[in-house]
Enzyme design. Sequence first.
Site, PDB file in Angstrom:
ATOM      1  CB  SER A  60      -0.943  -0.051   1.204  1.00 30.10           C
ATOM      2  OG  SER A  60      -1.933   0.925   1.118  1.00 30.10           O
ATOM      3  NE  ARG A  91      -8.426   0.738  12.233  1.00 28.91           N
ATOM      4  CZ  ARG A  91      -7.511   0.097  11.534  1.00 28.91           C
ATOM      5  NH1 ARG A  91      -6.990   0.665  10.467  1.00 28.91           N
ATOM      6  NH2 ARG A  91      -7.099  -1.094  11.890  1.00 28.91           N
ATOM      7  CG  ASP A 146      -6.536  -3.758  -3.188  1.00 25.65           C
ATOM      8  OD1 ASP A 146      -7.352  -2.884  -2.838  1.00 25.65           O
ATOM      9  OD2 ASP A 146      -5.305  -3.615  -3.084  1.00 25.65           O
ATOM     10  CG  HIS A 185      -5.698  -2.176   0.355  1.00 25.88           C
ATOM     11  ND1 HIS A 185      -4.904  -2.079  -0.769  1.00 25.88           N
ATOM     12  CD2 HIS A 185      -5.128  -1.374   1.288  1.00 25.88           C
ATOM     13  CE1 HIS A 185      -3.894  -1.249  -0.522  1.00 25.88           C
ATOM     14  NE2 HIS A 185      -4.006  -0.811   0.716  1.00 25.88           N
ATOM     15  CG  ASP A 186      -6.548  -5.021   5.640  1.00 27.91           C
ATOM     16  OD1 ASP A 186      -5.745  -4.102   5.374  1.00 27.91           O
ATOM     17  OD2 ASP A 186      -7.283  -5.010   6.646  1.00 27.91           O
TER      18      ASP A 186
END
Lengths: 380, 380
Positions: free
Chosen positions: B154, B224, B319, B352-353
């Site tokens: 990222s 968050r 992602d 994405h994680d």
Amino acid sequence: MPPEGSVGVVSPKLARFEEPIALASGAQLDAYELAYETYGTLNAARNNAVLICHALNASHHVAGVYADDPANLGWWDNLIGPGKPVDTDRFFVIGVNNIGGCHGSTGPSSINPTTGRPWGADFPVVTVEDWVEAQSRLATQLGIDRFAAVMGGSLGAMQAMQWAVSQPARLAHSIVIAAAPKLSAQNIAFNEVARQAITTDPDFHGGNYYLQGVVPKRGLRIARMIGHITYLSDDAMAEKFGRDLRESGFKFNFDVEFQIESYLRYQADKFAERFDANTYLRITKALDYFDPAAARGGNLSAALEPASANFLVVSFTSDWRFSPARSREIVKALLDNRLRVSYAEIDAPHGHDAFLMDDPRYHNLIRAYFDNIFRDISGS
Amino acid sequence: MPPEGSVGVVSPKLARFEEPIALASGAQLDAYELAYETYGTLNAARNNAVLICHALNASHHVAGVYADDPANLGWWDNLIGPGKPVDTDRFFVIGVNNIGGCHGSTGPSSINPTTGRPWGADFPVVTVEDWVEAQSRLATQLGIDRFAAVMGGSLGAMQAMQWAVSQPARLAHSIVIAAAPKLSAQNIAFNEVARQAITTDPDFHGGNYYLQGVVPKRGLRIARMIGHITYLSDDAMAEKFGRDLRESGFKFNFDVEFQIESYLRYQADKFAERFDANTYLRITKALDYFDPAAARGGNLSAALEPASANFLVVSFTSDWRFSPARSREIVKALLDNRLRVSYAEIDAPHGHDAFLMDDPRYHNLIRAYFDNIFRDISGS
């Protein structure tokens, strides 16, 4: 001046209901009012009425303008009017603000007759089923036994689906645009962030901010910005804003730099001025709860068994909030019930908001479908 | 106890730099400190060093645990350790907290020597280029002329790319995982909502909250939650949470109902306890600004001309924050420059994680790539 072809100057009306309504939550409203507008004329056979259900941010003001507010154009004015795809020279079109709303219908900002003060936090949570029940009572009051069509986009489309299940005898066509049979975890997550932004705003006062002389604008701004991002496609945002800067060069501070930031802040400010936070909370909850299949063990086909309407289902390729795959689930369940379904997947770049846009392929489709409805009711 | 195969108990170190650093914004830091950790041993040839660059929410604590905080496992511990894909029996691995951070490096919560009070709003905005410059000075201080690899996911991957452009002689391999060559309008939009949530929190005090004894927790929570949604795929959320309720039946209020709500609130609370709001603002700005092609008229191939490293580029199918298409843009530009590029698109469901997950195909790929690096440096 309203744009050419608009229904022109319109006036909202108010219908009052003294018969208590039992809500899905177990709460009851002893009496309530619904704000609504009508365009066109109910014919002698009373079979040309079309009900328009609104989504998260809209109201009963579907078409035309107000005499004292000529800039306030109805949210579906491009689709509904004389000679338009939903032709008000042929159809009697009704827009209605839902219970819990903030545009004239009984909602959290209304006076609670028991206390003489605004309902605030005490206003019950409402559901799509509740809205359909209230809308059906409005239909009765207006002398409409059966709608030629009930129609909506997004959350409005969920109401059009629910009509077909709850009131199958009272509509000929259900028009379901940019919908989903239920929210995904991601959809709920975005709603929850918006709610958290509102309820943790110090000006929220547990929902009883009306008497404090404040409005939780910070939370509403964030809620609107999050919503807005999910209404647009990545590509549409890239096309409209890209990485364009408002001024040349970076400022290296936290003022607006990119055009997309400017746009979001502007939309957020505008929304926070005009929308009620308690209404926003309740409408997102109604979205989260909607899941007609739940009562049938998750079987959407079983849930749609009561329906007898003909359906038009429309989705948009770039809609990532309620993607075409979600509409196809609905189509499949309708076909399982041997219902007549027309389905169109419109190749449109605008994302979820495409249902509000003036796209020729989309509008021509709606026009053709309503031409057929008109032929049916004219021949009947 | 750290998990088996971990580097075990580690200790952060602090490096001090007295030579002023000129930042991209035009501001200058006269002196600064970088918190870092190292795992493994620098070999005699000093050619086995690997720099790990962190993303938005992480730090220099990449692997292992602290003696006094055994639950605090490094964020890439599953990838980096003895016998792991990035094998600390072979490589000398460095994790570093960037300038502007909140985990020990000089940042907004540090004391501004000019005033004797926390920097707060006065701490400059920093960029990926600034971070690479600071990291290269740390390398010099540690006696490392050239890294075997600079690696990140990222925003960390953006630093690995920037290294190849800014310091081409100082790295053999650039490992770019789950990256994009620049943020899209939608990416910037999500960052901007997070920033608006923080800066409009009444406890933000224009960035100078340290002396007020408060923290803009409400804003950090929202930031968050938004981030978290964009890190996960729709499918991963559906798989993990679906529409599961925490208790049976709807409550018809605004407490937690769905499991996804519970999860988001928990993650938000945890994050707001430990992360600095001013750092969050600055790191999102660094993301927004990153666009190496901008100085070359938008031509990414031209921007990458200075690079001479070999590249490994990895993307993940699910992602949607930085989709595989964004990685392919990078690969294309690298190939335009006749650079050696390995590219893998991993079919992973996590969104994405995924770059943080223990996926065998992904980890085997990293292992094989590092095996080759080790063969090269062993033979040299």
